[in-house]
Design a protein around this motif. Structure first.
Motif, mmCIF file in Angstrom:
data_model
loop_
_atom_site.group_PDB
_atom_site.id
_atom_site.type_symbol
_atom_site.label_atom_id
_atom_site.label_comp_id
_atom_site.label_asym_id
_atom_site.label_seq_id
_atom_site.Cartn_x
_atom_site.Cartn_y
_atom_site.Cartn_z
ATOM 1 N N ARG A 23 27.356 -50.017 65.682
ATOM 2 C CA ARG A 23 27.931 -50.456 64.420
ATOM 3 C C ARG A 23 28.745 -51.735 64.578
ATOM 4 O O ARG A 23 28.836 -52.540 63.660
ATOM 5 C CB ARG A 23 28.779 -49.356 63.800
ATOM 6 C CG ARG A 23 27.887 -48.222 63.285
ATOM 7 C CD ARG A 23 28.664 -47.150 62.598
ATOM 8 N NE ARG A 23 29.066 -47.671 61.282
ATOM 9 C CZ ARG A 23 30.077 -47.199 60.593
ATOM 10 N NH1 ARG A 23 30.808 -46.221 61.074
ATOM 11 N NH2 ARG A 23 30.365 -47.704 59.426
ATOM 12 N N ARG A 24 29.329 -51.950 65.764
ATOM 13 C CA ARG A 24 30.057 -53.203 66.004
ATOM 14 C C ARG A 24 29.118 -54.401 65.910
ATOM 15 O O ARG A 24 29.506 -55.461 65.451
ATOM 16 C CB ARG A 24 30.699 -53.182 67.395
ATOM 17 C CG ARG A 24 32.171 -52.915 67.329
ATOM 18 C CD ARG A 24 32.823 -53.058 68.665
ATOM 19 N NE ARG A 24 32.718 -51.747 69.310
ATOM 20 C CZ ARG A 24 32.650 -51.536 70.597
ATOM 21 N NH1 ARG A 24 32.680 -52.543 71.428
ATOM 22 N NH2 ARG A 24 32.555 -50.328 71.084
ATOM 23 N N HIS A 25 27.887 -54.216 66.349
ATOM 24 C CA HIS A 25 26.920 -55.319 66.353
ATOM 25 C C HIS A 25 26.040 -55.331 65.102
ATOM 26 O O HIS A 25 25.582 -56.393 64.685
ATOM 27 C CB HIS A 25 26.028 -55.238 67.590
ATOM 28 C CG HIS A 25 26.790 -55.390 68.862
ATOM 29 N ND1 HIS A 25 27.262 -56.614 69.305
ATOM 30 C CD2 HIS A 25 27.196 -54.485 69.775
ATOM 31 C CE1 HIS A 25 27.914 -56.447 70.435
ATOM 32 N NE2 HIS A 25 27.890 -55.164 70.752
ATOM 33 N N LEU A 26 25.786 -54.174 64.540
ATOM 34 C CA LEU A 26 24.860 -54.056 63.408
ATOM 35 C C LEU A 26 25.531 -53.477 62.166
ATOM 36 O O LEU A 26 24.876 -52.850 61.340
ATOM 37 C CB LEU A 26 23.669 -53.165 63.805
ATOM 38 C CG LEU A 26 22.887 -53.586 65.043
ATOM 39 C CD1 LEU A 26 21.858 -52.530 65.390
ATOM 40 C CD2 LEU A 26 22.220 -54.925 64.816
ATOM 41 N N GLY A 27 26.815 -53.692 62.031
ATOM 42 C CA GLY A 27 27.583 -53.074 60.956
ATOM 43 C C GLY A 27 27.036 -53.275 59.564
ATOM 44 O O GLY A 27 27.136 -52.400 58.725
ATOM 45 N N ARG A 28 26.438 -54.410 59.315
ATOM 46 C CA ARG A 28 25.932 -54.683 57.962
ATOM 47 C C ARG A 28 24.647 -53.946 57.634
ATOM 48 O O ARG A 28 24.294 -53.813 56.469
ATOM 49 C CB ARG A 28 25.696 -56.173 57.775
ATOM 50 C CG ARG A 28 26.978 -56.963 57.781
ATOM 51 C CD ARG A 28 26.697 -58.427 57.626
ATOM 52 N NE ARG A 28 27.942 -59.149 57.589
ATOM 53 C CZ ARG A 28 28.195 -60.119 56.739
ATOM 54 N NH1 ARG A 28 27.275 -60.500 55.886
ATOM 55 N NH2 ARG A 28 29.354 -60.718 56.754
ATOM 56 N N VAL A 29 23.937 -53.481 58.664
ATOM 57 C CA VAL A 29 22.659 -52.813 58.399
ATOM 58 C C VAL A 29 22.695 -51.311 58.674
ATOM 59 O O VAL A 29 21.750 -50.615 58.364
ATOM 60 C CB VAL A 29 21.491 -53.463 59.188
ATOM 61 C CG1 VAL A 29 21.307 -54.906 58.782
ATOM 62 C CG2 VAL A 29 21.693 -53.349 60.679
ATOM 63 N N ARG A 31 24.460 -47.508 58.132
ATOM 64 C CA ARG A 31 25.280 -46.676 57.257
ATOM 65 C C ARG A 31 25.646 -45.415 58.038
ATOM 66 O O ARG A 31 25.056 -45.118 59.061
ATOM 67 C CB ARG A 31 24.512 -46.299 55.977
ATOM 68 C CG ARG A 31 24.124 -47.495 55.124
ATOM 69 C CD ARG A 31 25.378 -48.098 54.525
ATOM 70 N NE ARG A 31 25.080 -49.262 53.731
ATOM 71 C CZ ARG A 31 25.445 -50.490 54.076
ATOM 72 N NH1 ARG A 31 26.066 -50.732 55.190
ATOM 73 N NH2 ARG A 31 25.183 -51.500 53.293
ATOM 74 N N HIS A 38 20.439 -49.210 56.480
ATOM 75 C CA HIS A 38 20.583 -49.547 55.065
ATOM 76 C C HIS A 38 19.213 -49.496 54.403
ATOM 77 O O HIS A 38 18.191 -49.794 55.024
ATOM 78 C CB HIS A 38 21.184 -50.953 54.944
ATOM 79 C CG HIS A 38 21.642 -51.281 53.562
ATOM 80 N ND1 HIS A 38 20.778 -51.620 52.560
ATOM 81 C CD2 HIS A 38 22.886 -51.315 53.027
ATOM 82 C CE1 HIS A 38 21.461 -51.860 51.459
ATOM 83 N NE2 HIS A 38 22.748 -51.680 51.716
ATOM 84 N N VAL A 41 16.727 -52.414 54.776
ATOM 85 C CA VAL A 41 16.350 -52.823 56.128
ATOM 86 C C VAL A 41 15.038 -52.158 56.508
ATOM 87 O O VAL A 41 14.858 -50.958 56.340
ATOM 88 C CB VAL A 41 17.439 -52.434 57.152
ATOM 89 C CG1 VAL A 41 16.988 -52.730 58.566
ATOM 90 C CG2 VAL A 41 18.734 -53.159 56.837
#
Length: 67
Positions: A23-29, A31, A38, A41
């Motif tokens: 989540r630190r690296h892919l937080g925007r994608v 959930r 997401h 995606v």
């Protein structure tokens, strides 16, 4: 998720730690509750021909003989 990955529900702390790192690296994608990508995606999983190719080899031996 721990059962699906490790075959044992006792690995939940490990799964949480790894999901936190992702989540630190892919937080925007990513959930959570439950963890998922997401909706917008598209994910394609590709496995290496040889499972040993999944992780790179260490640059030097991890253990050496005492001498």
């Amino acid at each position: 998720m721990a059962c699906a990955i490790f075959g044992d529900a006792g690995w939940t702390v490990t799964v949480r730690a790894e999901m936190s790192r992702l989540r630190r690296h892919l937080g925007r994608v990513l959930r959570h509750r439950p963890y998922r990508f997401h909706d917008r995606v598209e994910v394609a999983v590709q496995r290496p021909a040889h499972p040993g190719d999944l992780l790179p080899a260490p640059p030097r031996p991890l253990c050496t003989a005492a001498g």
